[in-house]
Design an enzyme around this catalytic site. Structure first.
Site, PDB file in Angstrom:
ATOM      1  N   HIS A 186      25.233  78.752 110.333  1.00 56.21           N
ATOM      2  CA  HIS A 186      26.341  78.183 109.570  1.00 56.21           C
ATOM      3  C   HIS A 186      27.703  78.426 110.218  1.00 56.21           C
ATOM      4  CE1 HIS A 186      23.557  77.318 106.316  1.00 56.21           C
ATOM      5  NE2 HIS A 186      23.140  78.568 106.365  1.00 56.21           N
ATOM      6  N   SER A 194      18.344  78.241 107.023  1.00 56.80           N
ATOM      7  CA  SER A 194      17.381  79.048 106.273  1.00 56.80           C
ATOM      8  C   SER A 194      17.481  78.780 104.777  1.00 56.80           C
ATOM      9  CB  SER A 194      17.603  80.540 106.559  1.00 56.80           C
ATOM     10  OG  SER A 194      17.143  80.882 107.852  1.00 56.80           O
ATOM     11  N   CYS A 195      18.665  78.371 104.307  1.00 58.44           N
ATOM     12  CA  CYS A 195      18.821  78.087 102.880  1.00 58.44           C
ATOM     13  C   CYS A 195      18.048  76.844 102.463  1.00 58.44           C
ATOM     14  CB  CYS A 195      20.296  77.925 102.530  1.00 58.44           C
ATOM     15  SG  CYS A 195      21.155  76.676 103.489  1.00 58.44           S
ATOM     16  N   ARG A 217      30.577  79.068 106.585  1.00 58.92           N
ATOM     17  CA  ARG A 217      31.200  77.854 107.099  1.00 58.92           C
ATOM     18  C   ARG A 217      32.722  78.005 107.106  1.00 58.92           C
ATOM     19  NH1 ARG A 217      27.636  73.189 107.158  1.00 58.92           N
ATOM     20  NH2 ARG A 217      29.465  71.978 107.774  1.00 58.92           N
TER      21      ARG A 217
END
Length: 451
Positions: free
Chosen positions: A10, A41-42, A300
């Site tokens: 991210h 991964s989310c 982010r």
């Protein structure tokens, strides 16, 4: 100017994209220890449930897409050291070890799964939930598994357990804490969720400590806790993550929890070295301090802020409230700011109010309600946290409460705030109005409305 970014998840992804926009002429290099770039991964939960049909869909970018943007991509290249004085990094790959130079460096070390110090974690069919390789291994195992234990009742563990249960696997969640989602929701909400999980065939065993995983012929056969034993053929370890920063000791300053010390511009203790992502703290809006909150949204933002400041420090990392949301079977829930578990981190006495309210008027023909809780300073009424849960998807409303925290709003301001009214969507007093009104002991007639 040569800019090096280490890590492609991210924070690394956002840093790269920001640099490409702001400094299109820089010599930009991206180093990734794995074989694929920018894996989400989310998104593993969606893959396990079959919503995403391939892990190829769970990428912000690929090696090819980076190269198309004129990024010098170095895959399977593990950055294992930094020399800040000479401005070089040490890179290890299949060809050996090399030294590479940089003018500006952004590191996104990320986090790695916590491994319990218990026997049996090296057995076959013990899995961790981090990265593309593990996701594919878990997905493949789901077609063979009959009985599984998920160790850990946080966000990751709950998502995996739900996917397993929906796949027809007899699944038990075991957690050493007294409730699932202990750090995300208060007891009023988790009591409802735990009962709902049991209704859906997902067993919940909280307050149990896993002591050992017993194998048979090299594979998992039983999970032993301090309160019982569970015969299984699959174990998923979801006991949290920790900063992947051991390799940075002695190079940049680290906090006691292993996170990298950064200033408000995301620069580390070493000049021209910036850090972002799950291995750093974020400014925490409710108390004006800082906190480790490993969310993609935070990473982010940090990646963008770090990239914006590589030439000149102009943009500060904004304070956040750890706003997050999730679904579990029929329920959707979200939270922001402090909960009961960390309300003492506020430098004032904190009170809270729990409310259940209809989403729409009765004449709309449904019975949807929303469970809500708000935390606030007792004397000033400043809002410092909130939680929402419903079978109706009201999770986006938590963004309003996050804004309220960042703006320093009080209950009085939220109680009379302007929200639109249409019967198909809400009531004349929006449920967020009612939440604040109830906390103030002033309902403005809501209790007496026939609809």
């Amino acid at each position: 100017m040569k800019v090096v970014v280490v890590g492609t998840s991210h924070a690394g992804y956002e840093a790269i994209e920001t640099i490409l926009k702001d400094h299109p002429d820089v010599d930009l290099h991206l180093y990734e220890r794995g074989s694929t770039a920018s894996f989400l991964s989310c998104g593993i939960h969606s893959y396990l449930e079959g919503i995403s049909t391939s892990t190829d869909q769970l990428h912000y970018a690929t090696e090819a897409s980076y190269k198309e943007q004129n990024v010098n991509v170095h895959m399977n290249s593990d950055v294992v050291g930094i020399d800040p004085d000479n401005k070089t990094i040490t890179v290890k790959n299949e060809n050996g070890t090399t030294e590479e130079s940089y003018d500006k460096l952004i590191i996104t070390p990320g986090a790695k799964p916590v491994e319990l110090p218990i026997p049996g974690t090296d057995l076959d069919h013990v899995f961790y939930v981090r990265g593309r390789d593990w996701a594919e291994k878990i997905k493949a195992r789901m077609n063979e598994s009959k009985k599984a234990v998920v160790v850990g009742g946080g966000y990751i563990g709950i998502e995996v357990a739900e996917a397993f249960a929906k796949h027809g696997i007899e699944t038990t969640v075991v957690d050493a804490l007294d409730r699932v989602l202990n750090t995300y929701l208060d007891k009023e909400f988790t009591d409802v969720l735990e009962a709902h999980m049991e209704e859906k065939g997902l067993a919940v065993r909280t307050g149990e400590m896993v002591k050992e995983i017993i194998g048979e012929n090299g594979a998992v056969a039983k999970v032993v806790t301090d309160k019982g034993e569970y015969e299984v053929d699959t174990v998923v370890m979801a006991t949290g993550v920790k900063p992947n920063t051991k390799w940075l000791q002695g190079i940049v300053d680290l906090n006691e929890d292993g996170t990298v010390v950064v200033d408000e511009y995301m620069e580390t203790s070493q000049k021209d070295i910036f850090a972002a992502g799950d291995a750093t703290h974020v400014p925490f809006a409710p108390n004006g301090g800082e906190k480790l909150i490993a969310l993609a949204s935070n990473a982010r933002r940090q990646g963008a802020v770090a990239a914006k400041n590589i030439v000149e420090k102009t943009l500060k990392m904004p304070a956040v409230s750890g706003t997050s949301g999730l679904s579990l079977f029929d329920y959707k829930f979200a939270s922001t700011g402090v909960k009961d578990i960390d309300a003492d981190s506020i430098g004032a006495e904190v009170e809270s109010k729990f409310v259940e309210e209809r989403v729409r008027p009765k004449f709309m023909g449904d019975n949807d309600t929303v469970l809500m809780k708000i935390h606030f300073e007792k004397d000033s009424h400043r809002i410092v946290g909130a939680q929402l849960m419903s079978t109706e998807d009201v999770t986006a409303a938590v963004n309003t409460l996050s804004l309220a925290i960042s703006a320093g709003w009080t209950l009085e301001q939220l109680a009379l705030q302007d929200f639109f009214f249409q019967p198909g969507f809400n009531r004349p007093w929006n449920y967020l109005n009612v939440l604040a009104q109830e906390a103030l002991g002033e309902t403005f007639g809501s209790d007496n409305m026939l609809f």
